[in-house]
Motif scaffolding. Structure first.
Motif, short mmCIF file in Angstrom:
data_model
loop_
_atom_site.label_atom_id
_atom_site.label_comp_id
_atom_site.label_asym_id
_atom_site.label_seq_id
_atom_site.Cartn_x
_atom_site.Cartn_y
_atom_site.Cartn_z
N GLU A 4 36.82 34.03 27.82
CA GLU A 4 36.50 35.18 28.67
C GLU A 4 37.53 35.34 29.80
OE1 GLU A 4 33.89 37.30 27.97
OE2 GLU A 4 33.80 36.07 26.17
N ASP A 5 38.04 34.23 30.31
CA ASP A 5 38.99 34.27 31.41
C ASP A 5 40.39 34.48 30.86
OD1 ASP A 5 40.38 34.09 33.77
OD2 ASP A 5 40.31 31.91 33.82
N GLN A 6 40.84 35.70 30.91
CA GLN A 6 42.17 36.01 30.39
C GLN A 6 43.09 36.46 31.52
OE1 GLN A 6 41.83 38.61 27.01
NE2 GLN A 6 40.26 37.35 26.08
N SER A 7 42.81 36.00 32.74
CA SER A 7 43.62 36.40 33.89
C SER A 7 45.07 35.95 33.74
CB SER A 7 43.02 35.84 35.18
OG SER A 7 42.96 34.44 35.14
N TRP A 8 45.29 34.92 32.93
CA TRP A 8 46.66 34.45 32.70
C TRP A 8 47.52 35.57 32.11
CZ3 TRP A 8 48.32 34.84 27.70
CH2 TRP A 8 47.34 34.89 26.71
N GLN A 9 46.90 36.48 31.38
CA GLN A 9 47.66 37.56 30.73
C GLN A 9 48.34 38.46 31.75
OE1 GLN A 9 44.91 39.46 28.02
NE2 GLN A 9 45.21 37.87 26.49
N GLU A 10 47.76 38.57 32.93
CA GLU A 10 48.36 39.40 33.98
C GLU A 10 49.66 38.80 34.49
OE1 GLU A 10 45.29 39.79 36.90
OE2 GLU A 10 43.91 40.69 35.45
N ARG A 11 49.83 37.48 34.35
CA ARG A 11 51.04 36.80 34.81
C ARG A 11 52.06 36.61 33.70
NH1 ARG A 11 47.16 33.24 36.19
NH2 ARG A 11 48.31 31.43 35.43
N GLU A 45 49.01 28.54 28.18
CA GLU A 45 47.73 29.26 28.08
C GLU A 45 47.76 30.26 26.93
OE1 GLU A 45 49.44 28.68 30.86
OE2 GLU A 45 48.11 28.48 32.60
N CYS A 46 48.90 30.91 26.78
CA CYS A 46 49.07 31.90 25.73
C CYS A 46 48.96 31.25 24.35
CB CYS A 46 50.43 32.57 25.91
SG CYS A 46 50.82 33.83 24.70
N TYR A 49 45.41 30.18 23.67
CA TYR A 49 44.60 31.35 23.33
C TYR A 49 44.82 31.74 21.86
CZ TYR A 49 43.03 36.18 23.16
OH TYR A 49 42.42 37.35 22.80
#
Length: 76
Positions: A4-11, A45-46, A49
Motif C-alpha cells: 500500500e505504501d508506494q511513496s517511494w515511487q515519488e522519489r 524498493e522498486c 515491489y
C-alpha cells in the motif's frame, strides 16, 4: 513490504523521465533505463515491489523481466 505504501515511487528517477525507456519493445535496448536506475535512491524498493507484485514487463530496480525471473529461481 507494505504494498500500500508506494511513496517511494515519488522519489524514483524514472518518474522524471520518458516511461517508454522502461518498457522497451521486445528486443529493444534496456541500456538507458538501467543507466537511470543505477543512480536512483529507491532502486531496492522498486525491485522489491516488482518481485512482490510479480511484474512481468519493464525495467524495475534496474533489472529486466528475464533478470528478475533468474533472481526468483536462484532465491527459490
Amino acid at each position: 513490504m507494505d504494498v500500500e505504501d508506494q511513496s517511494w515511487q515519488e522519489r524514483a528517477l524514472c518518474a522524471e523521465t520518458d516511461p517508454e525507456a522502461f518498457f522497451p519493445e521486445k528486443g529493444g535496448s534496456t541500456r538507458e533505463a538501467k543507466r537511470i536506475c543505477t543512480g536512483c535512491e529507491v532502486r531496492a524498493e522498486c525491485l522489491e515491489y516488482a518481485l512482490t507484485m510479480d511484474e512481468r514487463f519493464g525495467i524495475w530496480g534496474g533489472l529486466s523481466e528475464r533478470e528478475r525471473r533468474r533472481l526468483r529461481r536462484q532465491a527459490g
